[in-house]
Design an enzyme around this catalytic site. Structure first.
Site, mmCIF file in Angstrom:
data_model
loop_
_atom_site.group_PDB
_atom_site.id
_atom_site.type_symbol
_atom_site.label_atom_id
_atom_site.label_comp_id
_atom_site.label_asym_id
_atom_site.label_seq_id
_atom_site.Cartn_x
_atom_site.Cartn_y
_atom_site.Cartn_z
ATOM 1 N N GLY A 9 78.690 -38.109 -82.115
ATOM 2 C CA GLY A 9 78.606 -38.264 -80.660
ATOM 3 C C GLY A 9 78.422 -39.719 -80.263
ATOM 4 N N ALA A 10 79.349 -40.570 -80.733
ATOM 5 C CA ALA A 10 79.231 -42.019 -80.456
ATOM 6 C C ALA A 10 80.099 -42.446 -79.271
ATOM 7 C CB ALA A 10 79.624 -42.812 -81.708
ATOM 8 N N THR A 11 80.654 -41.476 -78.541
ATOM 9 C CA THR A 11 81.575 -41.857 -77.459
ATOM 10 C C THR A 11 80.869 -42.194 -76.154
ATOM 11 O OG1 THR A 11 81.839 -39.515 -76.961
ATOM 12 C CG2 THR A 11 83.550 -40.519 -78.346
ATOM 13 N N GLY A 13 76.591 -42.840 -74.150
ATOM 14 C CA GLY A 13 75.134 -42.751 -74.154
ATOM 15 C C GLY A 13 74.449 -43.304 -75.396
ATOM 16 N N ASP A 60 85.117 -31.763 -83.397
ATOM 17 C CA ASP A 60 84.107 -31.039 -82.636
ATOM 18 C C ASP A 60 83.065 -30.531 -83.641
ATOM 19 O OD1 ASP A 60 82.685 -28.971 -81.299
ATOM 20 O OD2 ASP A 60 84.387 -28.632 -79.952
ATOM 21 N N TYR A 153 68.217 -24.636 -73.823
ATOM 22 C CA TYR A 153 68.285 -26.028 -74.287
ATOM 23 C C TYR A 153 67.004 -26.360 -75.057
ATOM 24 C CZ TYR A 153 68.540 -31.114 -74.406
ATOM 25 O OH TYR A 153 68.561 -32.419 -74.833
ATOM 26 N N GLY A 184 62.398 -38.611 -73.716
ATOM 27 C CA GLY A 184 62.302 -37.985 -72.391
ATOM 28 C C GLY A 184 63.576 -38.338 -71.635
ATOM 29 N N VAL A 186 66.598 -40.059 -70.262
ATOM 30 C CA VAL A 186 67.442 -41.214 -70.581
ATOM 31 C C VAL A 186 68.676 -41.114 -69.688
ATOM 32 C CG1 VAL A 186 68.601 -42.493 -72.434
ATOM 33 C CG2 VAL A 186 66.781 -40.867 -73.014
ATOM 34 N N PHE A 190 74.401 -37.448 -69.866
ATOM 35 C CA PHE A 190 73.722 -36.177 -70.125
ATOM 36 C C PHE A 190 73.637 -35.268 -68.889
ATOM 37 C CE2 PHE A 190 69.770 -33.701 -70.220
ATOM 38 C CZ PHE A 190 69.876 -33.028 -71.420
HETATM 39 P P1 NDP Z 1 75.911 -38.177 -73.521
HETATM 40 O O1 NDP Z 1 76.483 -37.006 -72.790
HETATM 41 O O2 NDP Z 1 76.086 -39.521 -72.933
HETATM 42 O O3 NDP Z 1 76.438 -38.195 -75.032
HETATM 43 C C1 NDP Z 1 76.594 -37.018 -75.770
HETATM 44 C C2 NDP Z 1 77.452 -37.297 -76.990
HETATM 45 O O4 NDP Z 1 77.543 -36.094 -77.755
HETATM 46 C C3 NDP Z 1 78.866 -37.704 -76.621
HETATM 47 O O5 NDP Z 1 79.292 -38.763 -77.454
HETATM 48 C C4 NDP Z 1 79.690 -36.454 -76.890
HETATM 49 O O6 NDP Z 1 80.998 -36.816 -77.355
HETATM 50 C C5 NDP Z 1 78.907 -35.843 -78.070
HETATM 51 N N1 NDP Z 1 79.169 -34.413 -78.171
HETATM 52 C C6 NDP Z 1 78.797 -33.422 -77.324
HETATM 53 N N2 NDP Z 1 79.280 -32.245 -77.742
HETATM 54 C C7 NDP Z 1 79.972 -32.490 -78.896
HETATM 55 C C8 NDP Z 1 80.697 -31.669 -79.791
HETATM 56 N N3 NDP Z 1 80.821 -30.352 -79.605
HETATM 57 N N4 NDP Z 1 81.282 -32.258 -80.851
HETATM 58 C C9 NDP Z 1 81.187 -33.589 -81.047
HETATM 59 N N5 NDP Z 1 80.489 -34.418 -80.245
HETATM 60 C C10 NDP Z 1 79.902 -33.864 -79.172
HETATM 61 O O7 NDP Z 1 74.361 -37.821 -73.661
HETATM 62 P P2 NDP Z 1 73.162 -38.569 -74.451
HETATM 63 O O8 NDP Z 1 73.591 -39.830 -75.054
HETATM 64 O O9 NDP Z 1 72.016 -38.577 -73.528
HETATM 65 O O10 NDP Z 1 72.865 -37.453 -75.558
HETATM 66 C C11 NDP Z 1 72.779 -37.729 -76.934
HETATM 67 C C12 NDP Z 1 71.729 -36.826 -77.556
HETATM 68 O O11 NDP Z 1 70.464 -37.150 -77.000
HETATM 69 C C13 NDP Z 1 71.940 -35.330 -77.302
HETATM 70 O O12 NDP Z 1 71.643 -34.630 -78.493
HETATM 71 C C14 NDP Z 1 70.911 -35.008 -76.228
HETATM 72 O O13 NDP Z 1 70.515 -33.667 -76.260
HETATM 73 C C15 NDP Z 1 69.794 -35.958 -76.621
HETATM 74 N N6 NDP Z 1 68.821 -36.289 -75.595
HETATM 75 C C16 NDP Z 1 69.216 -36.825 -74.399
HETATM 76 C C17 NDP Z 1 68.266 -37.137 -73.439
HETATM 77 C C18 NDP Z 1 68.622 -37.655 -72.081
HETATM 78 O O14 NDP Z 1 67.781 -37.595 -71.175
HETATM 79 N N7 NDP Z 1 69.813 -38.209 -71.887
HETATM 80 C C19 NDP Z 1 66.832 -36.958 -73.715
HETATM 81 C C20 NDP Z 1 66.553 -36.369 -74.997
HETATM 82 C C21 NDP Z 1 67.508 -36.083 -75.902
HETATM 83 P P3 NDP Z 1 82.356 -36.131 -76.899
HETATM 84 O O15 NDP Z 1 82.149 -35.581 -75.519
HETATM 85 O O16 NDP Z 1 83.362 -37.232 -76.974
HETATM 86 O O17 NDP Z 1 82.571 -35.080 -77.933
HETATM 87 C C1 8X3 Z 2 66.856 -34.282 -72.366
HETATM 88 C C2 8X3 Z 2 65.583 -34.492 -71.673
HETATM 89 O O1 8X3 Z 2 63.810 -33.317 -70.254
HETATM 90 O O2 8X3 Z 2 66.130 -33.090 -69.561
HETATM 91 O O3 8X3 Z 2 66.682 -33.718 -73.611
HETATM 92 O O4 8X3 Z 2 65.304 -31.906 -71.456
HETATM 93 S S1 8X3 Z 2 65.195 -33.121 -70.689
#
Ligand code: NDP
Ligand code: 8X3
Length: 252
Positions: A9-11, A13, A60, A153, A184, A186, A190
């Site tokens: 998931g490097a695309t 965030g 995926d 979730y 928390g 970010v 997301f």
């Molecule tokens: P983003 O939506 O910005 O990034 C999510 C990444 O996950 C994307 O690169 C997406 O790539 C990849 N992804 C999602 N589904 C799939 C799939 N089925 N296969 C492959 N790749 C996938 O969100 P964040 O950077 O915030 O999220 C990253 C992680 O951090 C997640 O696990 C999230 O639950 C966790 N997190 C986020 C928080 C927040 O508040 N933002 C707080 C706590 C945890 P693509 O769509 O190209 O497949």
């Molecule tokens: C993402 C943070 O608080 O929306 O994991 O669940 S929260």
């Protein structure tokens, strides 16, 4: 060869900024995601800026055959992965359990739990063989506390929390570190993903306080990943200063 970090998931965030920070440190990168065009752009950007080698894998994480086929396509020297960041994940929807959408439940469980397992199942044996490696699982404050309208979730992230603990027990004889990082709020894509493009709801999530950024979490990951070999951060909970727990925010 430089050290290698593999980021699911490097695309966007947290995953994207982790790729940037590790590239700055001279790591070679394996970046993954479903959005191929983004992988191509990021690969080009980081190669040019930081002169590192990069392999992009477009799959995926929910599809086990795709996970295995893509990771097993890595040339043998690229299998020497030093750090695996299990980051790919999402929340889909936010409603009471009795109104939950089955598709959302499947997507969250299949991505956050099973996807993380599929990726780890391929890579850990390579680390085990070398008796070296660090797995960083991106969990969430939602894996520590349950909040209203977030049961599934939160359950998926509770599972990540447990998997991190179990992984550490099973992997520690092989000198493999396991770190569970629980952010928390970010501000990334997301909330747009969770609220299915509803910008008003997404913006409201971050309104009235300064949320964390993807860079903040990437810096935290780098900190955990670059400690001396005898130190392992097991579990790390990080919030914006204005967030006291999963649901208490000091909004102005
Ligand atoms: P983003 O939506 O910005 O990034 C999510 C990444 O996950 C994307 O690169 C997406 O790539 C990849 N992804 C999602 N589904 C799939 C799939 N089925 N296969 C492959 N790749 C996938 O969100 P964040 O950077 O915030 O999220 C990253 C992680 O951090 C997640 O696990 C999230 O639950 C966790 N997190 C986020 C928080 C927040 O508040 N933002 C707080 C706590 C945890 P693509 O769509 O190209 O497949
Ligand atoms: C993402 C943070 O608080 O929306 O994991 O669940 S929260």
């Amino acid at each position: 060869m430089n050290k290698i970090v593999c980021i699911s998931g490097a695309t966007s965030g947290i995953g994207y900024y982790s790729a940037v920070e590790f590239a700055k440190l001279g790591y070679n990168l394996i970046i993954t995601g479903r959005r191929k065009e983004r992988l191509v752009e990021i690969e080009k950007e980081l190669r040019e800026k930081y002169k590192v080698d990069i392999i992009s894998l477009n799959f995926d994480v929910r599809v086990r055959d795709e996970v295995e086929e893509n990771l097993n396509s890595l040339p043998s020297d690229w299998r020497n992965i030093d750090i695996l960041i299990n980051n790919a994940g999402l929340a889909a929807g936010k409603e009471p359990i009795f109104e939950g959408d089955y598709k959302d439940w499947d997507q969250m469980i299949d991505t956050n739990v099973k996807g993380l397992l599929y990726v780890s199942r391929v890579i850990i044996p390579w680390m085990k063989e070398r008796e070296s490696g660090h797995i960083i699982n991106i969990c969430s404050i939602a894996g520590k506390e349950v909040y209203a309208e977030g049961a599934v979730y939160c359950a998926s992230k509770s599972a990540v929390n447990s998997i991190s603990q179990g992984m550490r027990i099973d992997c520690s004889p092989y000198n493999i570190k396991v770190t569970n990082i629980c952010p928390g709020a970010v501000e990334t894509e997301f909330s747009m993903v969770r609220f299915k493009g509803n910008k008003e709801k997404s913006d409201a999530t971050y309104k009235g306080y300064k949320p964390l950024t993807g860079e903040d979490i990437a810096d935290t990951i780098v900190y955990c990943a670059t400690l001396p070999s005898h130190i392992c951060i097991n579990d790390l909970l990080i919030t914006p200063t204005a967030q006291a727990n999963a649901t208490t925010f000091n909004r102005k």
